[in-house]
Write a protein that holds these residues in place. Structure first.
Motif, mmCIF file in Angstrom:
data_model
loop_
_atom_site.group_PDB
_atom_site.id
_atom_site.type_symbol
_atom_site.label_atom_id
_atom_site.label_comp_id
_atom_site.label_asym_id
_atom_site.label_seq_id
_atom_site.Cartn_x
_atom_site.Cartn_y
_atom_site.Cartn_z
ATOM 1 N N GLU A 102 0.832 -1.216 0.000
ATOM 2 C CA GLU A 102 0.000 0.000 0.000
ATOM 3 C C GLU A 102 0.859 1.255 0.000
ATOM 4 O OE1 GLU A 102 -3.314 0.255 -0.435
ATOM 5 O OE2 GLU A 102 -3.292 -1.925 -0.701
ATOM 6 N N VAL A 103 1.940 1.242 0.767
ATOM 7 C CA VAL A 103 2.849 2.383 0.801
ATOM 8 C C VAL A 103 3.498 2.559 -0.554
ATOM 9 C CG1 VAL A 103 5.026 3.253 1.780
ATOM 10 C CG2 VAL A 103 3.270 2.281 3.277
ATOM 11 N N ALA A 104 3.917 1.452 -1.169
ATOM 12 C CA ALA A 104 4.546 1.525 -2.496
ATOM 13 C C ALA A 104 3.576 2.107 -3.532
ATOM 14 C CB ALA A 104 5.016 0.140 -2.930
ATOM 15 N N LYS A 105 2.299 1.725 -3.475
ATOM 16 C CA LYS A 105 1.299 2.275 -4.401
ATOM 17 C C LYS A 105 1.136 3.772 -4.188
ATOM 18 C CE LYS A 105 -1.684 -1.745 -4.465
ATOM 19 N NZ LYS A 105 -3.045 -2.204 -4.162
ATOM 20 N N ALA A 106 1.121 4.188 -2.932
ATOM 21 C CA ALA A 106 0.898 5.601 -2.620
ATOM 22 C C ALA A 106 2.089 6.475 -3.036
ATOM 23 C CB ALA A 106 0.631 5.766 -1.119
ATOM 24 N N VAL A 107 3.271 5.909 -2.966
ATOM 25 C CA VAL A 107 4.480 6.671 -3.287
ATOM 26 C C VAL A 107 4.627 6.852 -4.797
ATOM 27 C CG1 VAL A 107 7.008 6.635 -3.173
ATOM 28 C CG2 VAL A 107 5.657 6.014 -1.181
ATOM 29 N N VAL A 108 4.239 5.854 -5.543
ATOM 30 C CA VAL A 108 4.418 5.874 -7.000
ATOM 31 C C VAL A 108 3.493 6.814 -7.676
ATOM 32 C CG1 VAL A 108 4.278 4.499 -9.110
ATOM 33 C CG2 VAL A 108 5.264 3.542 -7.053
#
Length: 108
Positions: A102-108
């Motif tokens: 979820e963090v990776a999706k939000a950062v991208v």
């Protein structure tokens, strides 16, 4: 000025002031409707919202700690709210892997 004359002036002034204070109070139903709208608009659906005498009670399940905290914050920001009782439970624990995704999706 006599006491009688002072009272004649003071009593209507106090009554007027009390009327203004009562008019400034936000009805519980209006507070509840506004909080429900705010939660829906922020994709925080789920908590049941009840309001009594300006005290908001949030009950039910929340999908994450962030959603729970945000629901309480949004409730406190509403005019007329004097307190928030947080009775929300986290629906399920999230794995570290899921949080990382979820963090990776939000950062991208």
């Amino acid at each position: 000025m006599t006491i009688g004359r002072t009272l004649k002036i003071l009593i209507p002034t106090l009554a007027l002031t009390a009327g203004i204070a009562a008019a400034d109070e936000v009805p519980d139903a209006a507070i509840q409707a506004e909080i429900e709208t705010r939660l829906d608009s922020k994709d925080l659906r789920g908590p049941a919202v009840e309001v009594k005498d300006g005290v908001v009670t949030l009950e039910g399940k929340s999908r994450s700690v962030w959603a729970k905290t945000r629901a309480v914050e949004l409730s406190m920001e509403e005019d007329g709210v004097t307190a928030v009782q947080d009775r929300l439970e986290i629906a399920r624990g999230e794995s570290d892997q899921k949080v990382a995704e979820e963090v990776a999706k939000a950062v991208v």
